[in-house]
Design a protein around this motif. Sequence first.
Motif, mmCIF file in Angstrom:
data_model
loop_
_atom_site.group_PDB
_atom_site.id
_atom_site.type_symbol
_atom_site.label_atom_id
_atom_site.label_comp_id
_atom_site.label_asym_id
_atom_site.label_seq_id
_atom_site.Cartn_x
_atom_site.Cartn_y
_atom_site.Cartn_z
ATOM 1 N N PHE A 107 3.862 58.513 13.222
ATOM 2 C CA PHE A 107 4.751 58.990 14.281
ATOM 3 C C PHE A 107 6.124 59.368 13.730
ATOM 4 O O PHE A 107 6.757 60.293 14.241
ATOM 5 C CB PHE A 107 4.885 57.955 15.397
ATOM 6 C CG PHE A 107 3.721 57.961 16.356
ATOM 7 C CD1 PHE A 107 3.405 59.087 17.102
ATOM 8 C CD2 PHE A 107 2.939 56.834 16.523
ATOM 9 C CE1 PHE A 107 2.342 59.095 17.974
ATOM 10 C CE2 PHE A 107 1.870 56.822 17.398
ATOM 11 C CZ PHE A 107 1.569 57.963 18.128
ATOM 12 N N GLU A 108 6.595 58.676 12.708
ATOM 13 C CA GLU A 108 7.858 59.054 12.080
ATOM 14 C C GLU A 108 7.746 60.442 11.450
ATOM 15 O O GLU A 108 8.686 61.252 11.545
ATOM 16 C CB GLU A 108 8.259 58.027 11.028
ATOM 17 C CG GLU A 108 8.736 56.725 11.611
ATOM 18 C CD GLU A 108 8.980 55.629 10.590
ATOM 19 O OE1 GLU A 108 9.644 54.647 10.947
ATOM 20 O OE2 GLU A 108 8.493 55.737 9.441
ATOM 21 N N ILE A 109 6.618 60.723 10.834
ATOM 22 C CA ILE A 109 6.388 62.052 10.250
ATOM 23 C C ILE A 109 6.352 63.109 11.348
ATOM 24 O O ILE A 109 6.977 64.170 11.225
ATOM 25 C CB ILE A 109 5.099 62.060 9.402
ATOM 26 C CG1 ILE A 109 5.292 61.194 8.152
ATOM 27 C CG2 ILE A 109 4.691 63.491 9.034
ATOM 28 C CD1 ILE A 109 4.010 60.892 7.397
ATOM 29 N N ALA A 110 5.645 62.817 12.420
ATOM 30 C CA ALA A 110 5.579 63.759 13.547
ATOM 31 C C ALA A 110 6.977 64.020 14.101
ATOM 32 O O ALA A 110 7.338 65.172 14.390
ATOM 33 C CB ALA A 110 4.658 63.216 14.636
ATOM 34 N N ASN A 111 7.763 62.967 14.252
ATOM 35 C CA ASN A 111 9.132 63.117 14.746
ATOM 36 C C ASN A 111 9.960 64.003 13.827
ATOM 37 O O ASN A 111 10.748 64.831 14.288
ATOM 38 C CB ASN A 111 9.802 61.749 14.870
ATOM 39 C CG ASN A 111 10.093 61.377 16.295
ATOM 40 O OD1 ASN A 111 9.897 62.153 17.211
ATOM 41 N ND2 ASN A 111 10.557 60.160 16.476
ATOM 42 N N TYR A 112 9.778 63.845 12.525
ATOM 43 C CA TYR A 112 10.495 64.666 11.559
ATOM 44 C C TYR A 112 10.204 66.150 11.806
ATOM 45 O O TYR A 112 11.122 66.977 11.864
ATOM 46 C CB TYR A 112 10.106 64.269 10.136
ATOM 47 C CG TYR A 112 10.617 65.229 9.090
ATOM 48 C CD1 TYR A 112 11.932 65.148 8.647
ATOM 49 C CD2 TYR A 112 9.801 66.223 8.567
ATOM 50 C CE1 TYR A 112 12.413 66.038 7.684
ATOM 51 C CE2 TYR A 112 10.280 67.108 7.617
ATOM 52 C CZ TYR A 112 11.581 67.013 7.188
ATOM 53 O OH TYR A 112 12.051 67.906 6.258
ATOM 54 N N PHE A 113 8.940 66.476 11.970
ATOM 55 C CA PHE A 113 8.570 67.888 12.167
ATOM 56 C C PHE A 113 9.018 68.408 13.528
ATOM 57 O O PHE A 113 9.389 69.590 13.653
ATOM 58 C CB PHE A 113 7.074 68.089 11.947
ATOM 59 C CG PHE A 113 6.706 68.036 10.488
ATOM 60 C CD1 PHE A 113 7.098 69.027 9.608
ATOM 61 C CD2 PHE A 113 5.982 66.973 9.985
ATOM 62 C CE1 PHE A 113 6.789 68.974 8.259
ATOM 63 C CE2 PHE A 113 5.650 66.915 8.629
ATOM 64 C CZ PHE A 113 6.063 67.912 7.764
ATOM 65 N N ILE A 114 9.021 67.570 14.525
ATOM 66 C CA ILE A 114 9.535 67.977 15.835
ATOM 67 C C ILE A 114 11.032 68.279 15.723
ATOM 68 O O ILE A 114 11.501 69.298 16.232
ATOM 69 C CB ILE A 114 9.258 66.908 16.903
ATOM 70 C CG1 ILE A 114 7.766 66.866 17.228
ATOM 71 C CG2 ILE A 114 10.068 67.182 18.166
ATOM 72 C CD1 ILE A 114 7.334 65.714 18.110
ATOM 73 N N GLU A 115 11.768 67.407 15.047
ATOM 74 C CA GLU A 115 13.210 67.640 14.873
ATOM 75 C C GLU A 115 13.474 68.924 14.091
ATOM 76 O O GLU A 115 14.393 69.676 14.414
ATOM 77 C CB GLU A 115 13.841 66.431 14.181
ATOM 78 C CG GLU A 115 13.905 65.219 15.086
ATOM 79 C CD GLU A 115 14.271 63.933 14.348
ATOM 80 O OE1 GLU A 115 14.516 63.969 13.128
ATOM 81 O OE2 GLU A 115 14.307 62.883 15.025
ATOM 82 N N GLU A 116 12.648 69.166 13.071
ATOM 83 C CA GLU A 116 12.784 70.409 12.296
ATOM 84 C C GLU A 116 12.569 71.618 13.201
ATOM 85 O O GLU A 116 13.312 72.601 13.132
ATOM 86 C CB GLU A 116 11.761 70.428 11.161
ATOM 87 C CG GLU A 116 12.081 69.504 10.020
ATOM 88 C CD GLU A 116 13.173 70.038 9.132
ATOM 89 O OE1 GLU A 116 13.082 71.195 8.695
ATOM 90 O OE2 GLU A 116 14.121 69.275 8.865
ATOM 91 N N ALA A 117 11.544 71.558 14.038
ATOM 92 C CA ALA A 117 11.240 72.670 14.937
ATOM 93 C C ALA A 117 12.345 72.870 15.963
ATOM 94 O O ALA A 117 12.646 74.017 16.341
ATOM 95 C CB ALA A 117 9.907 72.434 15.638
ATOM 96 N N MET A 118 12.969 71.790 16.398
ATOM 97 C CA MET A 118 14.040 71.893 17.386
ATOM 98 C C MET A 118 15.306 72.506 16.793
ATOM 99 O O MET A 118 16.102 73.097 17.520
ATOM 100 C CB MET A 118 14.327 70.520 17.993
ATOM 101 C CG MET A 118 13.229 70.039 18.920
ATOM 102 S SD MET A 118 13.412 68.334 19.482
ATOM 103 C CE MET A 118 14.940 68.397 20.362
ATOM 104 N N GLU A 119 15.486 72.366 15.490
ATOM 105 C CA GLU A 119 16.671 72.932 14.844
ATOM 106 C C GLU A 119 16.586 74.443 14.699
ATOM 107 O O GLU A 119 17.598 75.104 14.528
ATOM 108 C CB GLU A 119 16.886 72.278 13.475
ATOM 109 C CG GLU A 119 17.362 70.844 13.555
ATOM 110 C CD GLU A 119 17.507 70.189 12.198
ATOM 111 O OE1 GLU A 119 17.367 70.887 11.159
ATOM 112 O OE2 GLU A 119 17.726 68.969 12.171
ATOM 113 N N LYS A 120 15.385 74.972 14.738
ATOM 114 C CA LYS A 120 15.204 76.419 14.548
ATOM 115 C C LYS A 120 15.520 77.189 15.788
ATOM 116 O O LYS A 120 15.485 76.787 16.873
ATOM 117 C CB LYS A 120 13.769 76.715 14.099
ATOM 118 C CG LYS A 120 13.489 76.167 12.727
ATOM 119 C CD LYS A 120 12.083 76.445 12.324
ATOM 120 C CE LYS A 120 11.825 75.845 10.956
ATOM 121 N NZ LYS A 120 10.473 76.002 10.519
#
Length: 65
Positions: free
Chosen positions: A52-65
Motif C-alpha cells: 500500500f505504501e508503494i501504491a500511495n507513492y504512485f498515486i502521489e506521483e500521478a497527482m503531481e502531474k
Amino acid sequence: MKYSREELEEAKRQIDSTLHKLRETIKTFEAKEEKARYKSQITLAKRRVKAFEIANYFIEEAMEK
C-alpha cells in the motif's frame, strides 16, 4: 488509464485508512504474549503495508502531474 483527481484522492484516502488499520493490527499482534504464534499474520500485514505504501507513492506521483 487516466483517473480524475477526485478518483486519485479517494483512492489515496482509502489506502491511508487501510494503512492505519494494518499498522494497528501489527501493533496488536506484536503485543500478544505468544507473538510467535502470530508470525504469519504479522508478516502478511507488513507485506500489505509495503504494497500500500508503494501504491500511495504512485498515486502521489500521478497527482503531481
